[in-house]
Design a protein around this motif. Sequence first.
Motif, PDB file in Angstrom:
ATOM      1  N   LEU A   1      -9.421   0.462  -3.729  1.00 12.50           N
ATOM      2  CA  LEU A   1      -8.233   0.695  -2.926  1.00 12.50           C
ATOM      3  C   LEU A   1      -8.545   1.161  -1.512  1.00 12.50           C
ATOM      4  O   LEU A   1      -7.944   0.684  -0.554  1.00 12.50           O
ATOM      5  CB  LEU A   1      -7.307   1.692  -3.626  1.00 12.50           C
ATOM      6  CG  LEU A   1      -6.517   1.125  -4.800  1.00 12.50           C
ATOM      7  CD1 LEU A   1      -7.350   0.994  -6.037  1.00 12.50           C
ATOM      8  CD2 LEU A   1      -5.312   1.976  -5.065  1.00 12.50           C
TER       9      LEU A   1
ATOM     10  N   ASP B   1     -10.012  -1.775   0.602  1.00 16.13           N
ATOM     11  CA  ASP B   1      -9.301  -3.059   0.524  1.00 16.13           C
ATOM     12  C   ASP B   1     -10.221  -4.201   0.108  1.00 16.13           C
ATOM     13  O   ASP B   1     -10.264  -5.250   0.744  1.00 16.13           O
ATOM     14  CB  ASP B   1      -8.617  -3.402   1.852  1.00 16.13           C
ATOM     15  CG  ASP B   1      -7.321  -2.657   2.055  1.00 16.13           C
ATOM     16  OD1 ASP B   1      -6.716  -2.239   1.060  1.00 16.13           O
ATOM     17  OD2 ASP B   1      -6.915  -2.500   3.217  1.00 16.13           O
TER      18      ASP B   1
ATOM     19  N   ARG C   1       0.820  -1.215   0.000  1.00 15.54           N
ATOM     20  CA  ARG C   1       0.000   0.000   0.000  1.00 15.54           C
ATOM     21  C   ARG C   1       0.853   1.265   0.000  1.00 15.54           C
ATOM     22  O   ARG C   1       0.365   2.329  -0.343  1.00 15.54           O
ATOM     23  CB  ARG C   1      -0.910   0.004   1.227  1.00 15.54           C
ATOM     24  CG  ARG C   1      -1.837  -1.171   1.297  1.00 15.54           C
ATOM     25  CD  ARG C   1      -3.011  -1.070   0.377  1.00 15.54           C
ATOM     26  NE  ARG C   1      -4.040  -0.252   0.998  1.00 15.54           N
ATOM     27  CZ  ARG C   1      -4.786   0.587   0.314  1.00 15.54           C
ATOM     28  NH1 ARG C   1      -4.654   0.721  -0.962  1.00 15.54           N
ATOM     29  NH2 ARG C   1      -5.686   1.305   0.920  1.00 15.54           N
TER      30      ARG C   1
END
Length: 167
Positions: free
Chosen positions: A108, A111, A25
């Motif tokens: 994103l 998740d 990330r």
Amino acid sequence: MHYKTILLLIGFGWCSLSTALPSDRQQPIKIESDRATQDDKKGTTIYEGSVVIRQGTIKINADKVTVFSESDKVDKIVCTGKPAHYQQRPNLEDGLVFASGNTIEYYLASDKIALLKNASLEQNGTTITGDKINYDLKAEVVKATAGSNNQERIQMVIPPSNQKDSD
């Protein structure tokens, strides 16, 4: 509706999906393609032609990718192909996760990943296939759905354990 759904929790070998490498990330998203079109007003960029996305251990291959941005932050990535492919090493102890579907939606901020049409997800020898597979990395939940055709069903293959017999 005639949908068949199965909810898979940690016990079916998917627990390691919940803890992606922290460095993933924090890495930049790198995209390669043959063509790209950016629309600042819509907040979209469309990549076409053998698209490859990399972010840490994440690698996605697709024919077409649309990146949706809001306030200069990538919010969602939609990948299409015949099929599109996703892979990631969730943690150092486990093998790669391989996923595919005609459409892969990667959210994103939350998740979450949705695999749509001809969906497949495999890790450490365990494979699940169906019309749609959603997995929530934070909640550690994988949800697979069969198509509306009653003859289409979810399939899961769990390999035999490698434990020794006590005989």
